[in-house]
Structures are given as C-alpha cells and as structure tokens.
Design a protein around this motif. Structure first.
Motif, short mmCIF file in Angstrom:
data_model
loop_
_atom_site.label_atom_id
_atom_site.label_comp_id
_atom_site.label_asym_id
_atom_site.label_seq_id
_atom_site.Cartn_x
_atom_site.Cartn_y
_atom_site.Cartn_z
N ASP A 1 0.80 -1.23 0.00
CA ASP A 1 0.00 0.00 0.00
C ASP A 1 0.83 1.28 0.00
O ASP A 1 0.27 2.38 0.06
CB ASP A 1 -0.92 0.01 1.23
N GLY A 2 2.14 1.17 -0.04
CA GLY A 2 2.99 2.36 -0.01
C GLY A 2 3.19 2.91 1.38
O GLY A 2 3.85 3.96 1.54
N VAL B 1 8.57 3.73 -6.82
CA VAL B 1 7.86 3.45 -8.06
C VAL B 1 6.70 2.51 -7.76
O VAL B 1 6.69 1.79 -6.75
CB VAL B 1 8.79 2.82 -9.12
N VAL B 2 5.70 2.55 -8.63
CA VAL B 2 4.50 1.73 -8.46
C VAL B 2 4.35 0.84 -9.68
O VAL B 2 4.25 1.33 -10.81
CB VAL B 2 3.24 2.59 -8.29
N LEU B 3 4.36 -0.48 -9.45
CA LEU B 3 4.14 -1.43 -10.52
C LEU B 3 2.64 -1.72 -10.63
O LEU B 3 2.01 -2.14 -9.66
CB LEU B 3 4.88 -2.74 -10.25
N ASP B 4 2.07 -1.50 -11.80
CA ASP B 4 0.64 -1.75 -12.01
C ASP B 4 0.40 -3.22 -12.31
O ASP B 4 -0.14 -3.59 -13.37
CB ASP B 4 0.13 -0.87 -13.16
N THR B 5 0.78 -4.07 -11.37
CA THR B 5 0.59 -5.51 -11.55
C THR B 5 -0.89 -5.89 -11.56
O THR B 5 -1.24 -6.97 -12.03
CB THR B 5 1.32 -6.27 -10.43
N ASP B 6 -1.73 -5.01 -11.05
CA ASP B 6 -3.16 -5.28 -11.06
C ASP B 6 -3.76 -5.15 -12.46
O ASP B 6 -4.87 -5.61 -12.70
CB ASP B 6 -3.89 -4.33 -10.11
N LYS B 7 -3.04 -4.54 -13.39
CA LYS B 7 -3.56 -4.31 -14.74
C LYS B 7 -3.08 -5.34 -15.76
O LYS B 7 -3.38 -5.25 -16.94
CB LYS B 7 -3.18 -2.91 -15.21
N LEU B 8 -2.29 -6.31 -15.30
CA LEU B 8 -1.86 -7.37 -16.21
C LEU B 8 -3.08 -8.19 -16.65
O LEU B 8 -3.98 -8.46 -15.85
CB LEU B 8 -0.84 -8.28 -15.53
N PRO B 9 -3.13 -8.58 -17.93
CA PRO B 9 -4.33 -9.26 -18.44
C PRO B 9 -4.56 -10.64 -17.85
O PRO B 9 -5.66 -11.17 -17.92
CB PRO B 9 -4.06 -9.35 -19.95
N SER B 10 -3.52 -11.26 -17.28
CA SER B 10 -3.67 -12.60 -16.73
C SER B 10 -3.03 -12.66 -15.35
O SER B 10 -2.01 -12.03 -15.11
CB SER B 10 -3.00 -13.63 -17.65
N LEU C 1 2.04 -3.11 -6.72
CA LEU C 1 3.21 -3.37 -5.89
C LEU C 1 4.06 -2.10 -5.85
O LEU C 1 4.44 -1.57 -6.90
CB LEU C 1 4.03 -4.53 -6.44
N TYR C 2 4.32 -1.61 -4.64
CA TYR C 2 5.12 -0.40 -4.44
C TYR C 2 6.56 -0.80 -4.13
O TYR C 2 6.80 -1.73 -3.35
CB TYR C 2 4.56 0.43 -3.28
#
Length: 457
Positions: free
Chosen positions: A155-156, A198-207, A182-183
């Motif tokens: 959550d940062g 940095v913030v990785l948008d791992t929630d937006k991966l298609p799978s 993931l922060y």
C-alpha cells in the motif's frame, strides 16, 4: 541419479509426516490404528510389536501412504468389546481432528522447513534490475538498468525490506495473483537515477497466471553484464564468429547497458520468418571489433523470436540471506500461509478455466525440481520440501471424495443435519472422486511427458 535420490527423500519425508498426523491424533483420541503404511500395493516390510498394536509397513508403490483405522466404515460388524475403539463410534470432533491432522501436519512441517532454510540462509543475487522489456509494467513504472530495489509494500505505507531478487520476484508474483499494485523503494544512484518510489501496475496485467508471457509483461529482470558466457557449438552465434567472454558494447549503433537489453535486441531481430542482420561492436581481449550477426528464428507461444544460442550475463552480485531463530519461524509461517493461499487460488482458477491445466505437475517434474534444488544446497532443498509439503497439505484439504477434504465435507453435513451421510451417497461420491483423481493424475503425468518432448509444448 541426484534427481531420483532427491525425489525419494522427498517422498520419505512428506508422506510419513502426513500419515503420522492422522496416526498421532487418532491414538490421542482413543481410536485403534490397525496399520500405518508407507506406500501402496504389495507389502515389502512389516513390523508389529504385538497382535493388538499398530502394524507398520512399507509397500511396493511409494507414491503415497495410508493409516487404516479400526471401524472406519465398518464399525457395525465389530465385536462389542472393540466398538469403543472404532473410529466411526467416536464423537464428531474426534473424527474431524483425526482427518484434518494429516494436512495440518504437512503445513506445520512447511513452517519448520521454511524456518530452517531461513536460518541456514542462501547466497542469492541482489535485487539489481536489468533493462525492462519494452512496454512492460516495469518500464512504464520508470525502472531502469542498474536500479536496486530496497523494499516493497502492498500500500505504499507498510514497507518490507527486499534482500534479494528471488524475494522481489516472489512479492511480484503474489501481487499479480492478488490483483493488486506493488510499491517499490528503489535506489538508482549508482546509475544516476536517484532514490525514489515506483509503483508497478501488476493489477492491470491481463492474466493472473504466472507464465512466460506474464513474466515478460511484468519486465523484472536480473542485472547482468552484456558478456557472452557460453556459445552453443553450431548455433547462430557460433556461425557469426562470437566467442565466450566477448563484451557487447553496441548493437546497430545503440549502446548496450546490460545483458537484459542485449537479449531483448536479439529477441526482436526478426523480419517475418527470417532473422534480421545486426551490426555488433564488441570488446574481445581488450580490442574493439565490429561483427555482423544474424540470429536464427524460433517459435515461442505462436510468436517468432530471434535466437543466437548463446548464454549472456556475467556473474551477478550475490548476498547471503539468512534470519534468526524467531524471525525465521515467523518468515516460515508467513511463507506457508502465502504459498497455501496462492496454491488454493491456482486450483480455483484451473477449475473455472482462468488458469491452464498445464500447471498440474506430476512425479517427473517433482523429481526434476527436487534434483535441481538439491544441487543448489541444503537450504534450497529444504525450501523445495516446504513448497511440496504445502501443496500436499492444500491438495488433501480440497473437498473431493477420496481426499481428506472430502471426508471433512461429510462431517460438515453430519454436523449441520445431525445425521451422517447415507452409505449410498458415500459410495456414489467415492466413485466420482476416484474418477476425478485418476483424471488429474493422468493429466499431470501427460503434462510431464509433453514438457519433455521437443516441439509439443
């Protein structure tokens, strides 16, 4: 030979622990245990202290085991003097505890094994990143070659130190599986990028399935020097005149920062079904040379990619990762919980079609992994044993007839209705459960075989 020996050790540790859980709780509840067997089929060895004591056996097929309880399914036929020790005549709480004890023993063992691996420690590569793949989550987040990841967070706000690359990959895998961001705290001062979050948008991966495609879209790679460490004789790199220990300085006029960037340049050097010629500048034995290189082309999941049949990357910076007694056990409990939850979610996604059934592994794959981990050292092998122990525990808790979880579902029905499930329903469910388990075993074994046949996976 190492693979086979490590596989046998795996079976010799995990199966008896599971059955011992059933055995120990049954004895504590006053249930007579008739037999404790390692393996199925023809009995090869037996020991029994007295006619009234438990018979311990080793059987011919070591892919499992069982504990035979007095009066489990046949208590009505027992003579009156034995009925007090019959499993079916015991209170529901005793039966639930006895059945649940096997999987729970595997989970407790995993905590101890993970803890032991943490106490011993392992040499692991530091979490220093190579150039992210173009368009990947890591590139969009602003990660660059040479960045070192110091800590991660859900959550940062609450940060956990990241000591090594495997820890970072593990955090990323969990974030992908959970569908969350993931922060990362990153130090890029050595390469002029500074300290930042940095913030990785791992929630937006298609799978949420962890496979080669997802890993590429994530874009986290280990930093390595752009040095050729091995040439496959007769491969495209060998034909181009490349040598081991060549350092690649530039490709088509673009400076190469690390091995990850070089691998990506090779990968995309494709024109249709042909490899695209590249102009490399290399350093060989202190001398700069220019050389033309044309990769071969292979198919990867329906995509044509370039390949030179060379190994790239110098020895990464390593760190010894270990923990104290309490911290190791806490870490072991956390890893057991995380692995259990991820395993359960993976089973769920395979059932609803969101994950490939190719994720089911059979004995051949387990033997491979066992051998590989054993060759890496005792801590790595203990971690492998812990992962398999978790998988065994979670699998046995699935609500399938023939498994411990199926029996627990019967007891749940009994607890809710006040009466046991009828014999007719138990027989039908047992048949269905046996069919499902056979299909799963066939599928797992076929996955093992296909994975070892070139061109079929």
């Amino acid at each position: 030979m190492t693979d086979l020996l490590a596989f046998l050790v795996t079976l010799a540790v995990l199966i008896p622990i599971h059955e011992y859980g059933h055995y120990r709780v049954a004895k504590a509840c006053g249930v007579r245990v008739l037999r404790f067997s390692f393996g199925f089929g023809r009995v090869l060895w037996r020991r029994q202290a007295s006619p009234d004591s438990t018979e311990f056996t080793i059987s011919a097929i070591p892919l499992g085991g069982y504990v035979r309880l007095l009066g489990h399914g046949d208590s009505a036929t027992l003579p009156p003097q034995l009925r007090a020790e019959a499993f079916d005549n015991h209170p529901l709480r005793h039966r639930v505890a006895t059945i649940a004890a096997g999987p729970l023993a595997n989970l407790l063992l995993a905590i101890v094994l993970f803890g032991c691996a943490s106490w011993i420690g392992m040499d692991e590569p530091v979490a220093q990143l190579g150039t992210p793949a173009a368009g990947s989550v890591a590139e969009r987040a602003g990660l660059r070659s040479g960045d070192k990841v110091l800590a991660s967070s859900d959550d940062g706000m609450d940060w956990q130190a990241v000591q090594s690359m495997p820890e970072l990959i593990g955090e990323a895998v969990e974030a992908i599986a959970d569908g969350r961001k993931l922060y990362l705290q990153v130090d890029g001062s050595a390469v002029g990028n500074g300290h930042r979050i940095v913030v990785l948008d791992t929630d937006k991966l298609p799978s949420r399935e962890i496979d080669a495609s997802t890993s590429r879209q994530l874009g986290l790679s280990l930093y390595g020097e752009p040095i050729i460490t091995r040439i496959i004789v007769g491969g495209a790199g060998d034909r181009a005149g490349l040598h081991a220990d060549d350092r690649v300085l530039a490709v088509d006029g673009v400076s190469i920062a690390d091995g990850a960037q070089l691998r990506e340049r090779i990968r995309v050097a494709v024109d249709g079904a042909q490899g695209r010629a590249m102009h490399w500048r290399i350093e060989r034995m202190g001398q700069t040379q220019d050389i033309d290189v044309q990769p071969g082309v292979v198919d990867e999941a329906g995509t044509k990619i370039g390949r030179l049949e060379i190994l790239i990357g110098g020895t990464p910076q390593m760190v010894h990762v270990s923990r104290g007694l309490v911290d190791g056990l806490v870490r072991g409990a956390q890893r057991t919980w995380d692995t259990s939850w991820m395993t359960l979610k993976m089973f769920g996604r395979m059932i609803v079609g969101e994950a490939s059934l190719k994720n089911l592994s059979g004995p051949l794959s387990i033997a491979d992994y066992a051998g590989q981990s054993a060759r890496l050292g005792i801590a790595s092998f203990l971690s492998f044993l812990a992962f398999v122990s978790v998988s065994l525990g979670v699998f046995n808790l699935l609500p399938l007839p023939m498994l411990d979880g199926g029996h627990l579902m019967y007891y749940l029905f009994e607890g809710l209705t006040g009466r046991p499930l009828s014999d007719w329903w138990q027989q039908q469910l047992q048949r269905a459960g046996a069919l499902i388990l056979v299909l799963m075993m066939v599928l797992a074994l076929s996955n093992d075989v296909v994975a070892r046949l070139p061109g079929l996976h």
